[in-house]
Every structure is written in structure tokens, then in C-alpha cells.
Write a protein that holds these residues in place. Structure first.
Motif, PDB file in Angstrom:
ATOM      1  N   THR A 241       1.010  -1.319  -0.089  1.00  0.00           N
ATOM      2  CA  THR A 241       0.270   0.008   0.006  1.00  0.00           C
ATOM      3  C   THR A 241       0.733   1.455  -0.004  1.00  0.00           C
ATOM      4  OG1 THR A 241      -1.416  -1.113   1.606  1.00  0.00           O
ATOM      5  CG2 THR A 241      -1.597   0.778   0.732  1.00  0.00           C
ATOM      6  N   ARG A 242       1.772   1.135   0.309  1.00  0.00           N
ATOM      7  CA  ARG A 242       2.795   2.349   0.919  1.00  0.00           C
ATOM      8  C   ARG A 242       3.594   2.181  -0.048  1.00  0.00           C
ATOM      9  NH1 ARG A 242       0.676   5.237   4.512  1.00  0.00           N
ATOM     10  NH2 ARG A 242       1.048   4.542   6.610  1.00  0.00           N
ATOM     11  N   SER A 243       3.784   1.482  -1.034  1.00  0.00           N
ATOM     12  CA  SER A 243       4.646   1.203  -2.449  1.00  0.00           C
ATOM     13  C   SER A 243       4.214   1.638  -3.289  1.00  0.00           C
ATOM     14  CB  SER A 243       5.494   0.475  -2.337  1.00  0.00           C
ATOM     15  OG  SER A 243       5.401  -0.592  -2.616  1.00  0.00           O
ATOM     16  N   ALA A 244       2.907   1.311  -3.044  1.00  0.00           N
ATOM     17  CA  ALA A 244       2.024   1.351  -5.145  1.00  0.00           C
ATOM     18  C   ALA A 244       0.682   1.007  -4.640  1.00  0.00           C
ATOM     19  CB  ALA A 244       2.281  -0.133  -5.541  1.00  0.00           C
ATOM     20  N   VAL A 245      -0.524   0.671  -4.545  1.00  0.00           N
ATOM     21  CA  VAL A 245      -1.532   0.495  -4.432  1.00  0.00           C
ATOM     22  C   VAL A 245      -2.706  -0.362  -4.197  1.00  0.00           C
ATOM     23  CG1 VAL A 245      -2.366   0.453  -7.221  1.00  0.00           C
ATOM     24  CG2 VAL A 245      -3.569   1.431  -5.264  1.00  0.00           C
ATOM     25  N   SER A 246      -3.170  -0.312  -3.372  1.00  0.00           N
ATOM     26  CA  SER A 246      -3.626  -1.675  -2.568  1.00  0.00           C
ATOM     27  C   SER A 246      -5.885  -1.343  -2.818  1.00  0.00           C
ATOM     28  CB  SER A 246      -4.008  -1.953  -1.274  1.00  0.00           C
ATOM     29  OG  SER A 246      -2.397  -2.678  -1.663  1.00  0.00           O
ATOM     30  N   CYS A 247      -6.541  -2.009  -2.884  1.00  0.00           N
ATOM     31  CA  CYS A 247      -8.412  -2.093  -2.569  1.00  0.00           C
ATOM     32  C   CYS A 247      -8.721  -2.253  -1.460  1.00  0.00           C
ATOM     33  CB  CYS A 247      -8.620  -2.267  -3.631  1.00  0.00           C
ATOM     34  SG  CYS A 247      -8.444  -3.730  -4.194  1.00  0.00           S
ATOM     35  N   PHE A 248      -8.911  -1.762  -0.594  1.00  0.00           N
ATOM     36  CA  PHE A 248      -9.857  -2.309   0.530  1.00  0.00           C
ATOM     37  C   PHE A 248     -11.529  -2.370   0.741  1.00  0.00           C
ATOM     38  CE2 PHE A 248      -5.877  -0.198   1.617  1.00  0.00           C
ATOM     39  CZ  PHE A 248      -5.460  -0.656   2.676  1.00  0.00           C
ATOM     40  N   ASP A 249     -11.591  -3.707   1.258  1.00  0.00           N
ATOM     41  CA  ASP A 249     -14.292  -3.868   1.028  1.00  0.00           C
ATOM     42  C   ASP A 249     -13.486  -2.906   2.851  1.00  0.00           C
ATOM     43  OD1 ASP A 249     -16.335  -4.425   1.596  1.00  0.00           O
ATOM     44  OD2 ASP A 249     -15.881  -6.539   1.161  1.00  0.00           O
TER      45      ASP A 249
ATOM     46  N   GLN B 101      -5.438   2.820  -2.329  1.00  0.00           N
ATOM     47  CA  GLN B 101      -5.380   3.729  -1.046  1.00  0.00           C
ATOM     48  C   GLN B 101      -3.529   3.337  -1.893  1.00  0.00           C
ATOM     49  OE1 GLN B 101      -5.827   5.906   1.836  1.00  0.00           O
ATOM     50  NE2 GLN B 101      -7.785   5.991   0.050  1.00  0.00           N
ATOM     51  N   GLY B 102      -2.516   4.410  -2.258  1.00  0.00           N
ATOM     52  CA  GLY B 102      -1.568   4.181  -1.979  1.00  0.00           C
ATOM     53  C   GLY B 102      -1.481   5.490  -3.405  1.00  0.00           C
ATOM     54  N   PRO B 103       0.292   5.703  -3.652  1.00  0.00           N
ATOM     55  CA  PRO B 103       1.148   6.600  -4.463  1.00  0.00           C
ATOM     56  C   PRO B 103       0.513   6.307  -5.322  1.00  0.00           C
ATOM     57  CG  PRO B 103       2.492   4.851  -3.508  1.00  0.00           C
ATOM     58  CD  PRO B 103       1.057   4.680  -2.607  1.00  0.00           C
ATOM     59  N   LEU B 104       0.416   5.221  -6.190  1.00  0.00           N
ATOM     60  CA  LEU B 104       0.084   4.721  -7.274  1.00  0.00           C
ATOM     61  C   LEU B 104      -1.877   4.458  -7.616  1.00  0.00           C
ATOM     62  CD1 LEU B 104       2.164   1.672  -9.067  1.00  0.00           C
ATOM     63  CD2 LEU B 104       2.674   4.691  -8.587  1.00  0.00           C
TER      64      LEU B 104
ATOM     65  N   GLU C  12      -2.413   8.299   2.433  1.00  0.00           N
ATOM     66  CA  GLU C  12      -1.009   7.539   1.615  1.00  0.00           C
ATOM     67  C   GLU C  12      -2.319   8.471   0.844  1.00  0.00           C
ATOM     68  OE1 GLU C  12       1.804   6.715   0.095  1.00  0.00           O
ATOM     69  OE2 GLU C  12       2.747   5.830   2.550  1.00  0.00           O
ATOM     70  N   LEU C  13      -1.905   8.853  -1.116  1.00  0.00           N
ATOM     71  CA  LEU C  13      -2.453   9.736  -1.921  1.00  0.00           C
ATOM     72  C   LEU C  13      -3.824   8.243  -1.550  1.00  0.00           C
ATOM     73  CD1 LEU C  13      -3.294  11.190  -3.860  1.00  0.00           C
ATOM     74  CD2 LEU C  13      -1.888   9.353  -5.743  1.00  0.00           C
ATOM     75  N   GLY C  14      -5.138   8.359  -2.590  1.00  0.00           N
ATOM     76  CA  GLY C  14      -5.979   7.561  -2.327  1.00  0.00           C
ATOM     77  C   GLY C  14      -7.563   7.826  -2.391  1.00  0.00           C
TER      78      GLY C  14
ATOM     79  N   VAL D 146       4.681   7.403  10.650  1.00  0.00           N
ATOM     80  CA  VAL D 146       5.886   7.508   8.344  1.00  0.00           C
ATOM     81  C   VAL D 146       5.576   8.299   8.448  1.00  0.00           C
ATOM     82  CG1 VAL D 146       5.668   6.627   6.828  1.00  0.00           C
ATOM     83  CG2 VAL D 146       4.960   4.611   9.157  1.00  0.00           C
ATOM     84  N   LYS D 147       6.006   8.945   8.061  1.00  0.00           N
ATOM     85  CA  LYS D 147       6.391  10.918   7.209  1.00  0.00           C
ATOM     86  C   LYS D 147       6.558  11.190   6.133  1.00  0.00           C
ATOM     87  CE  LYS D 147       7.866  13.214  11.811  1.00  0.00           C
ATOM     88  NZ  LYS D 147       7.640  12.023  13.070  1.00  0.00           N
ATOM     89  N   HIS D 148       6.679  12.043   5.577  1.00  0.00           N
ATOM     90  CA  HIS D 148       6.872  11.580   3.790  1.00  0.00           C
ATOM     91  C   HIS D 148       6.126  10.952   2.916  1.00  0.00           C
ATOM     92  CE1 HIS D 148      10.026  14.429   5.530  1.00  0.00           C
ATOM     93  NE2 HIS D 148      10.532  13.852   5.649  1.00  0.00           N
ATOM     94  N   THR D 149       4.839  10.618   3.062  1.00  0.00           N
ATOM     95  CA  THR D 149       4.308  10.426   2.732  1.00  0.00           C
ATOM     96  C   THR D 149       3.521  10.691   1.408  1.00  0.00           C
ATOM     97  OG1 THR D 149       1.869  10.235   3.141  1.00  0.00           O
ATOM     98  CG2 THR D 149       3.217   8.320   4.522  1.00  0.00           C
ATOM     99  N   SER D 150       2.764  10.026  -0.147  1.00  0.00           N
ATOM    100  CA  SER D 150       2.148  10.685  -0.994  1.00  0.00           C
ATOM    101  C   SER D 150       0.729  11.153  -0.498  1.00  0.00           C
ATOM    102  CB  SER D 150       1.538   9.465  -1.618  1.00  0.00           C
ATOM    103  OG  SER D 150       1.302   7.910  -1.834  1.00  0.00           O
ATOM    104  N   LEU D 151       0.889  11.711   0.978  1.00  0.00           N
ATOM    105  CA  LEU D 151      -0.955  11.785   1.108  1.00  0.00           C
ATOM    106  C   LEU D 151      -1.522  12.621   0.333  1.00  0.00           C
ATOM    107  CD1 LEU D 151      -3.067  11.416   2.946  1.00  0.00           C
ATOM    108  CD2 LEU D 151      -1.815  12.870   4.806  1.00  0.00           C
TER     109      LEU D 151
END
Length: 362
Positions: free
Chosen positions: A42-50, A149-152, A192-194, A355-360
């Protein structure tokens, strides 16, 4: 005894080999590949959550005259259409009945997103305090929700809801999602960006399949979601905040507008003047050992507080947690121990997010 509830995706979770467990009355996926792997992805790519278990209310009315403004700690009347705002609903003692997000769909058109375990309680609270004649509907059962959710995630959203790709943080758009009417918000619980995507429940399986057809997207369970939110210092209702906890104690004062009237304001104003007896603190272990819920916090060998949430952070390679200190100094860098009569974990008081410096906010 009520039977456990299923989301529109439960069958798919089981087919994909998810480990399922009850959560807030629902049969939910805890993990697929593994909590650490899903957290890192999730923090490196992208995940989906139900997240279909969450509750949604629709309401129509002027926020002042219908009583909505008085129900929520955050100021609503100055919200632009298309924006979201985080806040809480309180009891008269200032305790948190629930934390929620309010969406302004129009000048007198609102959606409120609440926690799964508190849907019925929240519904009764709103109905009891809204002015008679206010149009209010609980649409939780007919509404589905998937979090991407995630940077991608922006790259993925362009393929399913292109008009939502450039949304600003804490804004939303009612737009087509895979050609069907939906709502997409630039929000999330991971740091994260999401995006959070709301569609009619029957449309959710097709969206879920489309997302997971992309090799960049992996499913993630509630285990990873819990690690991700704790790494950001986000509270979990029923564990870190509850009806006996005020926003002042929980470090949520910035989401309270004391310039307006709201239920619980008098109690909070009094506590603000006299001081609270405990304060939220954030803990970082000096090892990989993890603080756990209801571990004690020790200062110089004396019990001074309680851990409310704890986990292992794969991004920091150590245990992290949050809790409350009772009438004790909470200076950053203070040496403490957490644990019980058998286990003691050396830790320090720190600040959030872990955790700092995320894609949020990219």
C-alpha cells in the motif's frame, strides 16, 4: 443474537484465500498475502480495501435550521459544495459517540459517513436531535464502498473514474465510475494518496474485479489497514476513542470549533479551563516488540497510563502504539516502558505521524 453480516464481496474474499474474522458485526477479510506484505504494498504501490461495512446517511436541510450544525463538532456552514470535513458527534459530557466525515453535496444536501459498529446508535442520535421534518435516510445497506489507497492510486482512478483523478485532498465528485453513477472522494485511512469510492451495493463486485484485474493493484485486509492508520496516528473508534473519551484528551481538539454551539460544548469548555486528567501519547518501542492494547505504560517503574493501540511497523522496523498518560509529563523523548506484569518493552514518547513523507497530499 444477531447473525454476522456479509459485504457484497465476501464470497470473492473467500475465493481469494482471505483469512476472515468478525469485525463490528461483519465477516471481514483480515489478510490475504499477509499483513506486512499488504502494508508495504500500500505504501509503495496501491491496494484496494473492502469497506462496505461502513455506514452512510443522507440528509437534506440548511445545517443551522435543521440542527445538523449543532450535532457535529466541526463547522459545517462554511463548507464549499464538493468538500468533506472530519469531526465527531458528542454526548452532553463531551464524550465521543462517533467520529465521522461529512460530505456537502449541495447547499442543503449532505452525506455523513459513520463507523460500522455505531450505525444504529448514530442513526438514533441524529433522529433525536434533528429538527422535525428534516429529511434523513440511512442508506448504509444499499451503499457499497471500496477504498483505493497508495501512491499509484491516481493512475488507477484515471482508468475507472477519470474526472475524479485531479481531486484535491478532502474534496469529492459525483461522477461516473465504470460508466455508472457514483461518488469518489480524495480521502482515506492510510496516510497515502487515495480515493474512497461509493456505489450502489450491487455495483461493487464489478468495480472490485476491475480494480484487481490491474496487476498493480492488490487486495488488502483490515490487518494492514490497522497498521497503516496507526503509523499515521489515526484513532480507531471503540479502541482509542469512545463515549468516555473527549476530543481534548484524544488530541482531536483541532476538529472542534468552539466558536459555534454543539452538543457537549459546555462540558468541553469546562474541561478546557480546568484541564484534563489524561492526554493522548504516541509510543515508539526501542525494539521490534510491539505494544498491545491494554498494556500499561510505566514511568520509573510506576503505572502511569494505558496503551489503546499497538502494532509492529514494517516501515520503521519497531513496535509503535498510542495510549493515554494519567497526570504525567508527556515530553517527546521521555523514556518509558510498556507491558504487563510479565513483559516490559522499552520505548520513548514520540510524536505523530510515525511514518512521514508519504504520498498523502501529492
Amino acid at each position: 443474537m444477531n447473525s454476522i453480516l456479509s459485504t457484497p464481496l465476501t464470497a470473492d474474499h473467500i475465493v481469494r484465500g482471505a483469512r476472515m474474522a468478525p469485525f463490528a458485526g461483519w465477516n471481514m477479510p483480515i489478510q490475504y498475502e499477509g499483513i506486512i506484505a499488504e502494508t508495504l504494498h500500500t505504501r509503495s504501490a496501491v491496494s484496494c480495501f473492502d469497506i462496505c461495512h461502513m455506514g452512510e446517511f443522507l440528509l437534506k436541510g440548511d445545517p443551522q435550521t435543521c440542527g445538523l450544525e449543532r450535532l457535529v463538532t466541526a463547522r459545517l456552514c462554511d463548507m464549499p459544495t464538493g468538500s468533506c470535513r472530519y469531526g465527531s458527534i458528542l454526548n452532553e459530557k463531551g464524550g465521543v459517540l462517533d467520529d465521522l466525515i461529512v460530505y456537502r453535496k449541495g447547499p442543503a444536501d449532505w452525506m455523513i459517513v459513520v463507523n460500522a459498529a455505531t450505525i444504529e446508535k448514530d442513526k438514533k442520535h441524529f433522529q433525536a436531535h434533528l429538527k422535525p421534518g428534516t429529511e434523513f435516510r440511512d442508506v448504509s445497506a444499499e451503499t457499497g464502498k471500496i477504498d483505493l489507497q497508495g501512491p499509484l492510486s491516481r493512475d488507477i482512478i484515471k482508468t475507472i473514474a477519470p474526472k475524479a483523478a485531479n481531486l484535491g485532498y478532502y474534496t469529492f465528485l459525483e461522477t461516473e465510475v465504470l460508466g455508472r453513477p457514483g461518488l469518489v472522494s480524495r480521502t482515506g485511512y492510510t496516510g497515502e494518496l487515495g480515493y474512497e469510492l461509493y456505489l450502489p451495493s450491487q455495483e461493487i463486485p464489478a468495480l472490485w474485479k476491475k480494480l484487481l484485474d490491474d496487476p498493480r493493484v492488490k487486495p488488502a485486509g483490515l490487518g494492514a489497514r490497522d497498521v497503516l492508520r496507526l503509523e499515521m496516528g489515526y484513532s480507531l473508534y471503540g479502541q482509542d476513542i469512545d463515549e468516555e473519551t473527549t476530543p481534548l484528551e484524544a488530541g482531536l481538539e483541532k476538529f472542534v470549533d468552539f466558536k459555534k454551539d454543539f452538543i457537549g460544548r459546555d462540558a468541553l469548555t469546562f474541561k478546557k479551563k480546568t484541564g484534563v486528567s489524561r492526554r493522548r501519547v504516541y509510543l515508539r518501542a526501542l525494539s521490534r516488540r510491539s505494544p498491545r492494547h491494554e498494556h500499561h505504560i510505566f514511568i520509573d517503574g510506576e503505572k502511569k497510563g494505558l496503551v489503546t493501540s499497538g502494532t509492529f511497523s514494517p516501515h520503521l522496523n519497531c513496535g509503535i502504539g498510542m495510549g493515554f498518560l494519567d497526570n504525567a509529563p508527556a515530553a517527546r523523548g521521555l523514556d518509558i516502558c510498556v507491558g504487563d506484569d510479565k513483559i516490559k518493552i522499552e520505548a520513548v514518547i514520540t510524536d505523530k505521524p510515525f511514518v512521514k513523507h508519504t504520498s498523502l497530499k501529492r
